[in-house]
Write a protein that holds these residues in place. Structure first.
Motif, PDB file in Angstrom:
ATOM      1  N   ARG A  67       0.761  -1.122   0.229  1.00 45.78           N
ATOM      2  CA  ARG A  67       0.014   0.185   0.224  1.00 45.78           C
ATOM      3  C   ARG A  67       1.025   1.369   0.134  1.00 45.78           C
ATOM      4  N   ALA A 121      -5.553   3.570   2.451  1.00 48.87           N
ATOM      5  CA  ALA A 121      -6.296   1.524   2.348  1.00 48.87           C
ATOM      6  C   ALA A 121      -6.522   1.334   1.100  1.00 48.87           C
ATOM      7  N   THR A 122      -6.649   1.998   0.387  1.00 55.51           N
ATOM      8  CA  THR A 122      -7.054   1.131  -0.676  1.00 55.51           C
ATOM      9  C   THR A 122      -5.519   1.729  -2.025  1.00 55.51           C
ATOM     10  N   SER A 123      -4.711   2.322  -1.802  1.00 51.62           N
ATOM     11  CA  SER A 123      -3.844   3.185  -2.721  1.00 51.62           C
ATOM     12  C   SER A 123      -2.959   1.195  -2.955  1.00 51.62           C
ATOM     13  N   ILE A 124      -2.021   1.414  -4.135  1.00 51.77           N
ATOM     14  CA  ILE A 124      -1.075   0.739  -4.424  1.00 51.77           C
ATOM     15  C   ILE A 124       0.479   1.508  -4.222  1.00 51.77           C
ATOM     16  N   ALA A 131      -8.398  -2.317  -4.517  1.00 50.00           N
ATOM     17  CA  ALA A 131      -7.570  -0.863  -4.762  1.00 50.00           C
ATOM     18  C   ALA A 131      -8.391   0.138  -5.090  1.00 50.00           C
ATOM     19  N   GLU A 180      -4.485   3.377  -9.956  1.00 51.25           N
ATOM     20  CA  GLU A 180      -3.354   2.888  -9.374  1.00 51.25           C
ATOM     21  C   GLU A 180      -2.785   1.883  -9.431  1.00 51.25           C
TER      22      GLU A 180
END
Length: 246
Positions: free
Chosen positions: A47, A51-54, A126, A130
């Motif tokens: 991450r 919390a939903t990032s890459i 995600a 991203e």
């Protein structure tokens, strides 16, 4: 396209995302799916700032993830997985990736995939741009599907729509030369925006004549689409081919 620098520590995304991540209680079956099925279906990702990032620089090797070399279809906003589970179970020779931020929807997708024997399906929890920008290698997807994204129909919210010029460039990075970008919506204003955005993209060319593409026969008819038709909402499809990289 050059990836932007990652956010500084302690900062969050500097651009709005196309979703509001609601917390919802999962059923016992869905909770069990995360324990029993997530190791098989869900791609574990590094991450970035959310919390939903890459995390930039954390690209996967699709051949390693799926255990073979095969065409790859990516669905953005897979919801409860009706379309992609049907597609994956109908085309075992192709690999599929479902991108979704709602955990209950991903759990339902895993349960249905397991019942259907769709072992060629993987999931990632995600933010879709991203995933296309950081998780998938360049030119790794044969098709990208965007079916019924949130229309954000209020004027003050339209800036949160997924399909923008920036998204078109990010999608162009991920898809192979000659690969497809398929879209569908039941919201006329958004359909017009999609068509305008892709019409101006230097990376994509339409595969249809006239105003709209024929209905994509690879998209299973869902309860959502039937409901829209019953109340008079017209479904509009669009399809574009990735031009060759110069």
């Amino acid at each position: 396209m050059t990836d932007p620098a990652p956010p500084s520590p302690g900062t969050f995304r500097d651009k709005p995302v196309s979703f509001v991540r609601r917390s919802g209680r999962m059923t016992e079956a869905q909770e069990r799916a995360w324990v029993e099925l997530a190791p098989r279906y869900v791609i574990d990702v590094a991450r970035g700032s959310g919390a939903t990032s890459i995390l930039p620089g954390s690209a996967i090797d699709p051949a390693a993830v799926w255990g073979r070399q095969a065409p790859l279809v990516v669905e953005i906003g897979s919801g409860q997985g009706h379309a992609i589970v049907h597609a994956a179970s109908s085309a075992p020779e192709t690999d599929f990736l479902a991108i979704e931020v709602f955990k209950a929807g991903l759990a339902r997708t895993m349960l249905d995939a397991e019942r259907a024997g769709a072992r060629n399906l993987r999931l990632v929890e995600a933010n879709a741009p991203e995933v296309l920008q950081h998780l998938l290698p360049e030119a790794s997807a044969d098709e990208i599907w965007v079916f019924f994204p949130d229309p954000w129909h209020k004027n003050k919210h339209t800036k949160r729509r997924l399909v923008t010029a920036e998204f078109a460039a990010i999608a162009a990075r991920a898809v192979k030369d000659g690969g497809m970008l398929r879209l569908a919506t039941d919201w006329e204003d958004y359909a017009l925006q999609m068509r305008a955005v892709l019409g101006e993209s230097p990376d994509f060319e339409p595969t249809f004549e006239g105003e709209w593409a024929p209905r994509f026969d690879g998209r299973v008819l869902t309860a959502f689409e039937r409901k829209g038709e019953r109340v008079g909402r017209e479904i509009r499809d669009l399809s574009y081919r990735r031009r060759g990289r110069s």
